[in-house]
Design an enzyme around this catalytic site. Structure first.
Site, PDB file in Angstrom:
ATOM      1  N   HIS A   1       0.855  -1.188   0.000  1.00  0.00           N
ATOM      2  CA  HIS A   1       0.000   0.000   0.000  1.00  0.00           C
ATOM      3  C   HIS A   1       0.888   1.234   0.000  1.00  0.00           C
ATOM      4  CE1 HIS A   1      -3.168   2.836   1.154  1.00  0.00           C
ATOM      5  NE2 HIS A   1      -3.988   1.925   0.673  1.00  0.00           N
TER       6      HIS A   1
ATOM      7  N   GLU B   1      -7.802  -5.218  -0.299  1.00  0.00           N
ATOM      8  CA  GLU B   1      -8.330  -5.975  -1.429  1.00  0.00           C
ATOM      9  C   GLU B   1      -8.257  -7.484  -1.222  1.00  0.00           C
ATOM     10  OE1 GLU B   1     -10.025  -4.200  -2.963  1.00  0.00           O
ATOM     11  OE2 GLU B   1      -9.111  -2.740  -4.290  1.00  0.00           O
TER      12      GLU B   1
HETATM   13  N1  ACO Z   1       4.022  -7.685  -4.593  1.00  0.00           N
HETATM   14  C1  ACO Z   1       5.345  -7.675  -4.827  1.00  0.00           C
HETATM   15  N2  ACO Z   1       6.119  -6.588  -4.757  1.00  0.00           N
HETATM   16  C2  ACO Z   1       5.508  -5.433  -4.442  1.00  0.00           C
HETATM   17  C3  ACO Z   1       4.134  -5.359  -4.172  1.00  0.00           C
HETATM   18  C4  ACO Z   1       3.387  -6.548  -4.257  1.00  0.00           C
HETATM   19  N3  ACO Z   1       2.076  -6.558  -4.020  1.00  0.00           N
HETATM   20  N4  ACO Z   1       3.822  -4.074  -3.891  1.00  0.00           N
HETATM   21  C5  ACO Z   1       4.943  -3.366  -3.971  1.00  0.00           C
HETATM   22  N5  ACO Z   1       5.972  -4.184  -4.306  1.00  0.00           N
HETATM   23  C6  ACO Z   1       7.365  -3.826  -4.470  1.00  0.00           C
HETATM   24  C7  ACO Z   1       7.627  -3.164  -5.806  1.00  0.00           C
HETATM   25  O1  ACO Z   1       7.939  -4.111  -6.808  1.00  0.00           O
HETATM   26  C8  ACO Z   1       8.800  -2.276  -5.488  1.00  0.00           C
HETATM   27  O2  ACO Z   1       9.954  -3.075  -5.424  1.00  0.00           O
HETATM   28  P1  ACO Z   1      11.370  -2.518  -6.014  1.00  0.00           P
HETATM   29  O3  ACO Z   1      11.656  -1.275  -5.204  1.00  0.00           O
HETATM   30  O4  ACO Z   1      12.303  -3.648  -5.758  1.00  0.00           O
HETATM   31  O5  ACO Z   1      11.114  -2.232  -7.455  1.00  0.00           O
HETATM   32  C9  ACO Z   1       8.518  -1.826  -4.051  1.00  0.00           C
HETATM   33  O6  ACO Z   1       7.675  -2.832  -3.482  1.00  0.00           O
HETATM   34  C10 ACO Z   1       7.786  -0.500  -3.975  1.00  0.00           C
HETATM   35  O7  ACO Z   1       6.715  -0.504  -4.904  1.00  0.00           O
HETATM   36  P2  ACO Z   1       5.912   0.795  -5.336  1.00  0.00           P
HETATM   37  O8  ACO Z   1       5.155   0.481  -6.578  1.00  0.00           O
HETATM   38  O9  ACO Z   1       6.808   1.981  -5.338  1.00  0.00           O
HETATM   39  O10 ACO Z   1       4.944   0.988  -4.112  1.00  0.00           O
HETATM   40  P3  ACO Z   1       3.625   1.830  -4.112  1.00  0.00           P
HETATM   41  O11 ACO Z   1       3.533   2.489  -2.807  1.00  0.00           O
HETATM   42  O12 ACO Z   1       3.461   2.692  -5.288  1.00  0.00           O
HETATM   43  O13 ACO Z   1       2.593   0.634  -4.271  1.00  0.00           O
HETATM   44  C11 ACO Z   1       0.610  -0.532  -4.589  1.00  0.00           C
HETATM   45  C12 ACO Z   1       1.335   0.530  -3.754  1.00  0.00           C
HETATM   46  C13 ACO Z   1       0.373   0.031  -5.985  1.00  0.00           C
HETATM   47  C14 ACO Z   1      -0.725  -0.844  -3.949  1.00  0.00           C
HETATM   48  C15 ACO Z   1       1.479  -1.818  -4.684  1.00  0.00           C
HETATM   49  O14 ACO Z   1       1.794  -2.287  -3.396  1.00  0.00           O
HETATM   50  C16 ACO Z   1       0.826  -2.898  -5.536  1.00  0.00           C
HETATM   51  O15 ACO Z   1       0.957  -2.888  -6.767  1.00  0.00           O
HETATM   52  N6  ACO Z   1       0.135  -3.913  -4.881  1.00  0.00           N
HETATM   53  C17 ACO Z   1      -0.534  -4.958  -5.630  1.00  0.00           C
HETATM   54  C18 ACO Z   1      -1.859  -4.461  -6.196  1.00  0.00           C
HETATM   55  C19 ACO Z   1      -2.893  -4.211  -5.087  1.00  0.00           C
HETATM   56  O16 ACO Z   1      -3.025  -4.978  -4.141  1.00  0.00           O
HETATM   57  N7  ACO Z   1      -3.650  -3.103  -5.274  1.00  0.00           N
HETATM   58  C20 ACO Z   1      -4.701  -2.689  -4.316  1.00  0.00           C
HETATM   59  C21 ACO Z   1      -4.194  -1.579  -3.446  1.00  0.00           C
HETATM   60  S1  ACO Z   1      -5.323  -1.204  -2.154  1.00  0.00           S
HETATM   61  C22 ACO Z   1      -6.370  -0.029  -2.775  1.00  0.00           C
HETATM   62  O17 ACO Z   1      -6.039   0.768  -3.607  1.00  0.00           O
HETATM   63  C23 ACO Z   1      -7.785  -0.029  -2.365  1.00  0.00           C
END
Ligand code: ACO
Length: 354
Positions: A242, A296
């Site tokens: 998140h 989610e």
């Molecule tokens: N699985 C694996 N790796 C992840 C995940 C995940 N679910 N989420 C983040 N990471 C990793 C990224 O690959 C990144 O790694 P890196 O630095 O080695 O490249 C690091 O964590 C940071 O990721 P960001 O994209 O910068 O984090 P951000 O804060 O933008 O992400 C998000 C938030 C978009 C929700 C992300 O965690 C994600 O894509 N999760 C999966 C999709 C999901 O569950 N969405 C629902 C969100 S809840 C809502 O909106 C109601």
């Protein structure tokens, strides 16, 4: 420069606060722990919309709005049903009035509640069930969806869901709604902008893929190898991580509690095995980034247990979040300023005249 606007304060709000370090969500001074399982979709109208209109919309007016939505769209269900459910709801909403009245607000809240069940039943060749204006909101939604009187734990489960997702700070869809409202456009325009933002898999589009992932795992023993292979392919585990929470999303626990009050023990055991394996793998693979269960993950399981198919999950999210979008849109329109940030130009400059 905060690309993605991380940590930028873009609005003042008295509606909700998300504390990502404490894992706490406050809505109008009450914590989610206190609201979930106690409040209903109707009582959230009073909580979130107080001050937004001349009078707080009532449960009876919401019932009337459900009936009005049904009569406005019953002849169009066949056409709307040719679209994916989310797009069908959005196309219908685009035909509603676009002003700042309580009546429009109620139609926008009632639209997904009536149209998600109606479109699902239309698409599956089942007779559409009319809303009952006198019924409680969640009970009526489940009645229209299932074609039977829902059991009390099912109604409580849907109420818990709708309350849990009703508002959540300046998330992407709420921000989109506020940007549009800041231009003094009507509520419908603000809500439609929010629908666009909610649809993406990084926001409200995740729960369908969560269920696909759990199905792919199949049995608890397979959780670790299947999730490991997803991560090894460089893909994300849906339902984890998140932008704001660095600890567990409190909404995940509220929904987990609601889910455990329904049956389906085998599925719950599988989900818990997937969650445990996911958290363990994420801690190993991304040690620098705390990645915890988000809303989610348990949304997918709860909505599945309530009888919603996965292609409708994002539209059910909109059912709950519309109240929050409207509250924010009104707060922005009443007290905010036109939202107009700057961009940093990195393109070429015109050549100097020779
Ligand atoms: N699985 C694996 N790796 C992840 C995940 C995940 N679910 N989420 C983040 N990471 C990793 C990224 O690959 C990144 O790694 P890196 O630095 O080695 O490249 C690091 O964590 C940071 O990721 P960001 O994209 O910068 O984090 P951000 O804060 O933008 O992400 C998000 C938030 C978009 C929700 C992300 O965690 C994600 O894509 N999760 C999966 C999709 C999901 O569950 N969405 C629902 C969100 S809840 C809502 O909106 C109601």
């Amino acid at each position: 420069m905060p690309i993605g606007l991380d940590d930028v304060v873009a609005a003042e709000t008295a509606l909700s606060d998300v504390d990502g370090l404490a894992g706490r969500l406050i809505i109008r001074g009450r914590s989610l722990d206190d609201l979930a399982g106690r409040e209903t979709a109707e009582s959230m109208l009073g909580l979130l919309l107080a001050g937004a209109f001349d009078a707080v919309p009532t449960a009876a007016e919401l019932g009337d709005a459900r009936a009005e939505i049904f009569s406005r769209f019953k002849a169009k269900l066949g056409d709307l049903g040719t679209l994916p459910v989310y797009d069908g709801v959005r196309a219908a909403i685009a035909q509603l009035p676009d002003d700042d009245s309580t009546h429009t607000a109620l139609l926008l809240i009632a639209a997904p509640a009536v149209l998600v069940p109606a479109l699902l039943r239309t698409q599956r060749g089942k007779a559409v069930v009319e809303p009952d204006a006198g019924a409680a909101h969640s009970a009526d939604i489940l009645h229209m969806l299932l074609g039977r009187v829902p059991a009390v734990p099912e109604v409580n489960g849907l109420d818990t869901y709708l309350v849990t997702v009703a508002d959540h700070g300046l998330n992407a869809s709420t921000f989109a709604a506020r940007v549009v409202a800041s231009t003094q456009a009507g509520l419908n325009s603000a809500v439609l902008a929010a629908y666009g933002a909610l649809k993406g898999p990084l926001h409200g589009g995740a729960p369908g893929p969560v269920l696909d992932m759990i199905d792919q795992v199949g049995t608890p023993e397979r959780a670790e190898p299947v999730l490991r292979s997803i991560l090894d392919r460089g893909e994300r585990l849906m339902g984890f991580g998140h932008r704001i929470y660095r600890v567990r999303d409190p909404r995940a626990d509220a929904l987990k509690a609601a889910l455990s009050r329904l049956q389906r023990t085998e599925r719950l055991n599988l989900a818990l095995a997937v969650e445990t394996a996911a958290l363990k793998l994420l801690r190993t693979k991304k040690p620098d980034r705390p990645l915890e269960t988000n809303v989610e993950f348990f949304t997918a399981l709860l909505l599945d247990a309530l009888g919603f198919p996965r292609d409708a999950f994002t539209a059910v999210f909109a059912m709950g979040r519309t109240t929050g979008w409207i509250a924010h849109a009104r707060e922005q329109a009443l007290s905010g300023r036109l939202i107009r940030p700057k961009s940093h130009y990195i393109g070429p400059m015109p050549r100097e005249a020779a």
